[in-house]
Design a protein around this motif. Structure first.
Motif, PDB file in Angstrom:
ATOM      1  N   ARG A   1       0.823  -1.094   0.052  1.00 25.14           N
ATOM      2  CA  ARG A   1      -0.029  -0.006   0.097  1.00 25.14           C
ATOM      3  C   ARG A   1       0.831   1.474   0.091  1.00 25.14           C
ATOM      4  O   ARG A   1       1.928   1.128   0.708  1.00 25.14           O
ATOM      5  N   THR A   2       0.381   2.236  -0.851  1.00 22.11           N
ATOM      6  CA  THR A   2       1.250   3.421  -0.853  1.00 22.11           C
ATOM      7  C   THR A   2       0.750   4.509   0.011  1.00 22.11           C
ATOM      8  O   THR A   2       1.280   5.643   0.437  1.00 22.11           O
TER       9      THR A   2
ATOM     10  N   VAL B   1      -1.682  -0.252  -8.209  1.00 25.68           N
ATOM     11  CA  VAL B   1      -2.133   1.180  -8.716  1.00 25.68           C
ATOM     12  C   VAL B   1      -2.838   1.094  -9.950  1.00 25.68           C
ATOM     13  O   VAL B   1      -2.579   0.413 -10.915  1.00 25.68           O
TER      14      VAL B   1
ATOM     15  N   ASP C   1      -4.338   4.675  -5.609  1.00 22.47           N
ATOM     16  CA  ASP C   1      -3.943   3.487  -4.621  1.00 22.47           C
ATOM     17  C   ASP C   1      -5.073   2.555  -4.645  1.00 22.47           C
ATOM     18  O   ASP C   1      -6.070   2.484  -4.090  1.00 22.47           O
TER      19      ASP C   1
END
Length: 775
Positions: free
Chosen positions: A389-390, A664, A678
């Motif tokens: 996860r960003t 993404v 995201d």
């Protein structure tokens, strides 16, 4: 059906000699409870045995004779004599209730018309014809399957062939388990002709005609088939229709069970039309139109795993990768190409979640396929990785956007080749133009001509709505096939579709049209290559999706169900499923199985025109976008919406694409922006962003691509951007899962594409009259 007289007081059975017992064992039907011991005298025994086959035999005597066979069957199974038990069952199939062989020279009465063994074979043959027929007619013709089955069963039980009836029920019941569960349970309890006479359910079917409404256009097709295949199934089906059914020919087109109108009405227990109200037997909910609710359950088993690689191709690729690793060892910290390949294409002993290669036929692999697979492994290993996860704050993806000038509003679609060497546009003026991205001359195998960096393809007679390159990848720096020419890995084919109703296949070697695919009734609005090549899908104004193969001029699959024109298509990565969406009143997304043509999932939720579809490389997530600026992410297995992403302005999101890791999502839209999302971050809440005129957090300039000077820009955003706008003080709703936004000045984005190296390529047309992003 044969009737048995009421039990006679003098008809009874008793203990007999061993010879009589053995005779009874050999001539009775199985599956009954142990018989009670009779108290009749030996004299009465002889009389009773003589009268066993007469019309005065009692049902209790019949049950006693039949029960002896069940005892023998249980004994053989207990001792492990399976082959003997199987032979024994076959021998007693055609024994009547009274333990005597049944004559196959049946009378012409409805009760004894055909040999018992023909019913199952007839049903199976008729079922295959219906299932393998044209998808447009399959739903209406399948209405005949249930009455053919149930009347076959009632006939078999009525004439005493319970073994045949049980075999018919066991082999057919899976087809009707979801649509007629209560009826199947009732049939399973009918083991004697007496049960049929006493059952209100059976009496309703036998005393009334089963009404089947069918389009006039299909009536001739049905009866022509039955007369042609009279010996295999026509005699049985025609007799059942003649004796027990009423076929109503109605003046309408074929019914489409998965249309928007049909699903809407069935979900609210409404009928499709006045003709279908009469279908079936009065008092019983047997109408096949309502029986298709299992489609709404979205529970059909899916195989979403990757398609296993052809064993021969796999061995060739592994051998060449091993040689490549010896010549060019990997840098420290990187896996070898063989190790990377085994991660990408693991060998599974039981690939339950993956389709079989035999499900869909593919052409044999070539030398070009070996090189392409090797290069895919190399690019996958060396790509820019996006892990986990960003949090909506990264990664800093780079976006290269190509802006088309001097187009005068004529460009309607754009596509980039997978090796980023070529770009093609379709125009409203019916022609296609192809450029090299780097400005170098185009390759050509035709007669020597002037070296140019663009070519014009002319052939369509209407606006071109979509173009698509075949698979391509950067070639290797050496020829692995010494002594022969190096295989070409660039894009060799281009597909296009147009308002003229044609799909054209163009050669990028000789720059000519190779084939014209005709089949759609009206404009063809969208198309897409399958992930493994050879097959492609098209959708059109005629509400149908068609699956084609390069080497056939006619469609291999016709997928019918949408209520309005098809607006977008997407393939599942394993090539076994295709997604389609319809515009205007429908707005539903459907997932189709390429193997059998069935609709296996329906996704509902969009309230506006759906303009883009894309399936994630992991095969588990589907993304869809509409003209309201909404992006929906769906769980394919559960057919449920995961979340909604918001940030684009109104006007349409025209393209979607996932990163290699499926973590993404990139989108491009009419609001002049490319946005990065995201996928794994929950879209909890939203934030208002006050956009001021001149807000420009990500400067992306455009260069000319007009046949003289190729365009190329790459200036990524410096950080996370919550939204962009042109109107002073305009507030935009943005969900927290937006990572960044890349605005252009006056270039609506038509196409975004994430490469195998996780770099983003985008294309759009400069509109100088655009003053602000549409809302």
């Amino acid at each position: 059906m044969s009737n048995t007289a009421p039990p006679s007081a003098g008809a009874a059975s008793s203990t007999t000699s061993s010879n009589n017992t053995n005779n009874n064992i050999a001539t009775a039907a199985p599956t009954f409870t142990p018989q009670p011991q009779s108290t009749a005298t030996p004299t009465a025994t002889t009389a009773g045995a003589t009268a066993a086959g007469s019309s005065t035999a009692s049902s209790s005597t019949s049950s006693s004779n039949q029960n002896l066979n069940q005892i023998v069957t249980d004994y053989l199974l207990k001792k492990g004599y399976k082959r003997t038990e199987e032979i024994f069952r076959q021998e007693v199939k055609d024994i009547d209730e009274n333990g005597k062989p049944r004559s196959h020279n049946e009378s012409t009465t409805p009760d004894k018309l055909l040999p018992a063994g023909k019913y199952l074979h007839a049903f199976k043959h008729f079922e295959r014809w219906v299932d393998n027929g044209i998808d447009l007619y399959k739903f209406e013709l399948s209405k005949f399957l249930w009455p053919v089955f149930i009347y076959s069963y009632l006939r078999l039980v009525g004439q005493g062939s319970y073994a045949h009836a049980q075999e018919l029920l066991e082999k057919i019941r899976d087809r009707f388990e979801k649509t007629h569960p209560d009826e199947l349970k009732g049939l399973a309890t009918m083991t004697l002709s007496q049960h049929i006479r006493e059952s209100p359910f059976a009496k309703a079917y036998l005393e009334n005609q089963y009404v089947i409404p069918i389009s006039k256009s299909l009536t001739g097709t049905l009866f022509h088939f039955l007369e042609r295949d009279l010996d295999r199934c026509g005699a049985v089906v025609l007799d059942i229709i003649h004796q027990h059914c009423r076929v109503d020919s109605v003046d309408r087109g074929p019914i489409e069970p998965f249309s928007f109108e049909a699903i809407y009405r069935r979900a609210r227990n409404q009928e499709l039309d006045e003709f279908d109200v009469q279908e079936g037997i009065p008092g019983f909910s047997n109408r096949s139109g309502l029986a298709n609710r299992n489609v709404l359950d979205n529970v059909a088993a899916l195989k979403l795993g990757p398609l296993p690689m052809d064993p021969e191709l796999r061995s060739d690729v592994v051998a060449e990768l091993e040689e490549e690793d010896k010549l060019h060892p990997p840098r420290e910290g990187l896996p070898t190409l063989v190790e990377e390949f085994n991660i990408m294409q693991p060998i599974k002993k039981e690939a339950v979640d993956s389709p079989q290669r035999t499900d869909i036929p593919y052409p044999p692999s070539r030398a070009r396929d070996v090189v392409i697979e090797m290069q895919k492994v190399r690019e996958n290993r060396d790509r820019f990785r996006i892990e986990g996860r960003t949090g909506g704050v990264g990664p800093g993806l780079s976006v290269c956007i190509f802006t088309f000038h001097n187009h005068l509003g004529s460009i309607s679609c754009i596509d980039f080749s997978k090796d980023q060497e070529l770009v093609a546009v379709g125009t409203t003026e019916s022609y296609i133009r192809v450029w090299t991205v780097d400005g170098k001359p185009l390759k050509s195998c035709g007669p020597a001509t002037e070296a140019v960096n663009n070519r014009k393809l002319i052939g369509h007679s209407g606006p071109v709505y979509a173009v698509a390159f075949s698979d391509a990848i950067a070639n290797m720096d050496r020829n692995i096939y010494e002594g022969s020419s190096q295989p070409e890995t660039g894009a060799q084919l281009l597909l296009s579709c147009s308002a003229d109703g044609q799909v054209r296949l163009w050669s990028l070697d000789v720059w000519a049209c190779l084939c014209i695919y005709k089949g759609h009734d009206g404009p063809v609005t969208c198309l897409s290559w399958g992930p493994h090549g050879h097959y492609f899908a098209t959708g059109g104004w005629d509400k149908t999706v068609r699956i084609w193969s390069q080497d056939h001029a006619s469609a291999q699959r016709l997928l019918v169900g949408h209520d309005t024109m098809i607006s977008a298509l997407a393939w599942h990565p394993n090539g076994s499923y295709v997604f389609s969406v319809s515009d205007e009143t429908d707005k539903s997304i459907r997932m189709w199985s390429i193997v059998n043509g069935n609709c296996v999932r329906i996704f509902n939720g969009h309230a506006e025109y759906v303009s883009a579809l894309e399936c994630a490389p992991n095969g588990k997530i589907l993304a869809s976008a509409d003209i309201g600026g909404n992006i929906f992410l769906w769980d394919i297995e559960k057919a449920t919406r995961i979340k909604r992403c918001r940030g684009h302005g109104r006007g349409g999101i025209w393209s979607l694409n996932f990163s290699v890791e499926s973590t993404v999502l990139i989108s491009g839209g009419q609001d002049n922006t490319v946005r990065v999302w995201d996928v794994e971050m929950p879209a909890e809440g939203s934030r208002l962003t006050n956009q001021q005129d001149g807000d420009n957090t990500a400067a992306v300039t455009g260069a000319q691509v007009d046949g003289k000077q190729p365009g190329q820009t790459l200036q990524p955003a410096g950080g996370a951007v919550s939204g962009t706008g042109r109107r002073k003080g305009k507030e935009v709703m943005v969900t927290p899962d937006q990572i960044s936004a890349f605005p252009t000045k006056k270039t609506p984005v038509i196409k975004v594409q994430c490469t195998r190296m996780n770099l983003v390529v985008a294309g759009g047309c400069y509109h100088p009259e655009t003053q602000e992003a549409p809302r």
